[in-house]
Write a protein that holds these residues in place. Sequence first.
Motif, mmCIF file in Angstrom:
data_model
loop_
_atom_site.group_PDB
_atom_site.id
_atom_site.type_symbol
_atom_site.label_atom_id
_atom_site.label_comp_id
_atom_site.label_asym_id
_atom_site.label_seq_id
_atom_site.Cartn_x
_atom_site.Cartn_y
_atom_site.Cartn_z
ATOM 1 N N LEU A 28 0.854 -1.194 0.000
ATOM 2 C CA LEU A 28 0.000 0.000 0.000
ATOM 3 C C LEU A 28 0.889 1.243 0.000
ATOM 4 C CD1 LEU A 28 -2.926 1.150 0.219
ATOM 5 C CD2 LEU A 28 -2.557 1.245 2.702
ATOM 6 N N LYS A 29 1.177 1.738 -1.178
ATOM 7 C CA LYS A 29 2.000 2.935 -1.300
ATOM 8 C C LYS A 29 1.113 4.175 -1.156
ATOM 9 C CE LYS A 29 5.745 2.548 -2.133
ATOM 10 N NZ LYS A 29 6.891 2.269 -1.239
ATOM 11 N N GLU A 44 -8.071 6.182 -3.981
ATOM 12 C CA GLU A 44 -7.602 4.911 -4.544
ATOM 13 C C GLU A 44 -6.932 4.054 -3.483
ATOM 14 O OE1 GLU A 44 -4.493 3.343 -7.991
ATOM 15 O OE2 GLU A 44 -5.325 5.371 -8.111
ATOM 16 N N GLU A 45 -6.159 4.698 -2.627
ATOM 17 C CA GLU A 45 -5.472 3.960 -1.560
ATOM 18 C C GLU A 45 -6.459 3.456 -0.503
ATOM 19 O OE1 GLU A 45 -3.050 5.905 -4.039
ATOM 20 O OE2 GLU A 45 -4.315 7.081 -2.659
ATOM 21 N N ILE A 46 -7.522 4.237 -0.260
ATOM 22 C CA ILE A 46 -8.560 3.803 0.682
ATOM 23 C C ILE A 46 -9.195 2.509 0.193
ATOM 24 C CG2 ILE A 46 -10.835 4.349 1.645
ATOM 25 C CD1 ILE A 46 -8.656 5.956 2.910
ATOM 26 N N ASP A 47 -9.539 2.475 -1.100
ATOM 27 C CA ASP A 47 -10.149 1.262 -1.670
ATOM 28 C C ASP A 47 -9.183 0.082 -1.601
ATOM 29 O OD1 ASP A 47 -12.472 2.612 -2.234
ATOM 30 O OD2 ASP A 47 -11.992 2.945 -4.350
ATOM 31 N N ILE A 68 -2.009 -11.196 -5.649
ATOM 32 C CA ILE A 68 -3.379 -11.142 -6.172
ATOM 33 C C ILE A 68 -3.714 -9.739 -6.660
ATOM 34 C CG2 ILE A 68 -5.831 -11.302 -5.555
ATOM 35 C CD1 ILE A 68 -4.985 -13.513 -3.541
ATOM 36 N N MET A 69 -3.437 -8.742 -5.815
ATOM 37 C CA MET A 69 -3.862 -7.385 -6.132
ATOM 38 C C MET A 69 -2.990 -6.707 -7.178
ATOM 39 S SD MET A 69 -5.113 -5.974 -2.412
ATOM 40 C CE MET A 69 -5.775 -4.479 -3.162
ATOM 41 N N ASN A 70 -1.773 -7.180 -7.335
ATOM 42 C CA ASN A 70 -0.880 -6.601 -8.347
ATOM 43 C C ASN A 70 -1.010 -7.287 -9.698
ATOM 44 O OD1 ASN A 70 0.154 -4.732 -6.523
ATOM 45 N ND2 ASN A 70 1.757 -6.123 -5.826
ATOM 46 N N ASP A 71 -1.804 -8.345 -9.745
ATOM 47 C CA ASP A 71 -2.062 -9.033 -11.006
ATOM 48 C C ASP A 71 -2.865 -8.104 -11.919
ATOM 49 O OD1 ASP A 71 -3.117 -10.648 -13.092
ATOM 50 O OD2 ASP A 71 -2.963 -12.420 -11.825
ATOM 51 N N PRO A 72 -2.432 -7.913 -13.166
ATOM 52 C CA PRO A 72 -3.175 -7.030 -14.085
ATOM 53 C C PRO A 72 -4.628 -7.449 -14.279
ATOM 54 C CG PRO A 72 -1.013 -7.565 -14.974
ATOM 55 C CD PRO A 72 -1.194 -8.437 -13.767
ATOM 56 N N ALA A 73 -4.917 -8.734 -14.048
ATOM 57 C CA ALA A 73 -6.283 -9.230 -14.228
ATOM 58 C C ALA A 73 -7.150 -9.032 -12.980
ATOM 59 C CB ALA A 73 -6.256 -10.711 -14.610
ATOM 60 N N PHE A 74 -6.584 -8.453 -11.936
ATOM 61 C CA PHE A 74 -7.338 -8.280 -10.689
ATOM 62 C C PHE A 74 -8.544 -7.373 -10.916
ATOM 63 C CE2 PHE A 74 -8.167 -5.723 -6.839
ATOM 64 C CZ PHE A 74 -8.516 -6.737 -5.953
ATOM 65 N N SER A 75 -9.692 -7.810 -10.425
ATOM 66 C CA SER A 75 -10.935 -7.040 -10.539
ATOM 67 C C SER A 75 -11.461 -6.756 -9.138
ATOM 68 C CB SER A 75 -11.983 -7.828 -11.333
ATOM 69 O OG SER A 75 -13.276 -7.278 -11.155
ATOM 70 N N ARG A 76 -11.590 -5.480 -8.806
ATOM 71 C CA ARG A 76 -12.096 -5.124 -7.486
ATOM 72 C C ARG A 76 -13.516 -5.648 -7.286
ATOM 73 N NH1 ARG A 76 -14.458 -0.150 -5.241
ATOM 74 N NH2 ARG A 76 -14.247 -0.283 -2.973
ATOM 75 N N LYS A 77 -14.337 -5.558 -8.326
ATOM 76 C CA LYS A 77 -15.715 -6.035 -8.203
ATOM 77 C C LYS A 77 -15.741 -7.537 -7.936
ATOM 78 C CE LYS A 77 -20.161 -6.433 -10.582
ATOM 79 N NZ LYS A 77 -20.935 -6.118 -11.808
ATOM 80 N N GLN A 78 -14.977 -8.300 -8.706
ATOM 81 C CA GLN A 78 -14.950 -9.743 -8.498
ATOM 82 C C GLN A 78 -14.399 -10.100 -7.129
ATOM 83 O OE1 GLN A 78 -16.317 -12.154 -10.391
ATOM 84 N NE2 GLN A 78 -17.106 -10.439 -11.605
#
Length: 255
Positions: A28-29, A44-47, A68-78
Amino acid sequence: MEYTVQKLAAIAGISARAIRFYDEIGLLKPARISSAGYRIYGAEEIDRLQQILFFRELDVPLDQIGAIMNDPAFSRKQALLSHRENLMARRRQLDILINNVERSLVAFEGGYHMKDKKKFEGFKKKLVDDNESRFGQEVRQKYGDESVDRSNRKLMGMTEDQYDEATRLAEAVRAALEEAVPTGDPAGELARKAVELHRQWLSLYWDHYTPEAHVGLGQTYVDDPRFTAYYDKAQPGTAIFLRDAIQIHAKQKAT
């Protein structure tokens, strides 16, 4: 709205030290650094922090959260949909356990006789739900829905004695590996003992044991970082050692 570390920690309910640590490991930068040298966090950082805390609530290790979160395919909704499903399963499990406690209290006070099987209701369900949440997708892809469903039914149908035996064997496997791994010899007698205990433990859950499936599972322990982290928690290299020992002793049995 923007927040300093202290203010973000206050609204998130975690320590400022944790937020600084998330920054240090790249999880979390901050959005920017103020002229006074303060870390500043925006929407963005809050989310992102919310997602991190959801994953932490589900006991996902920090290194896996980052992957998981740094994967380009990561979807916040999913991810949110998945969190909801997992948390709903946890709530159902808690409801079962609360009901168990309430009935146990009534039985304790002389209201009725509680059958021994009922006293353990919820614990086996939790184990099934935890396994499905953590490994279900991968295991089902590898072994098929029917095989996994049969294994889950077998677990849910365990008697109290069988459940106790499974718990005892799991501890025996852990102790055997703790003794065998330092030898560095996956072909040795201590390794053979650990593999045999592991086979006995698996046989309580699997409806049909085969050496080939055992070898495949051993490889999964190395390929899947979640399994590796579990086995390597006590001693680094345990997952690889167990995989090698399973392969060696499977070949010995085949000859």
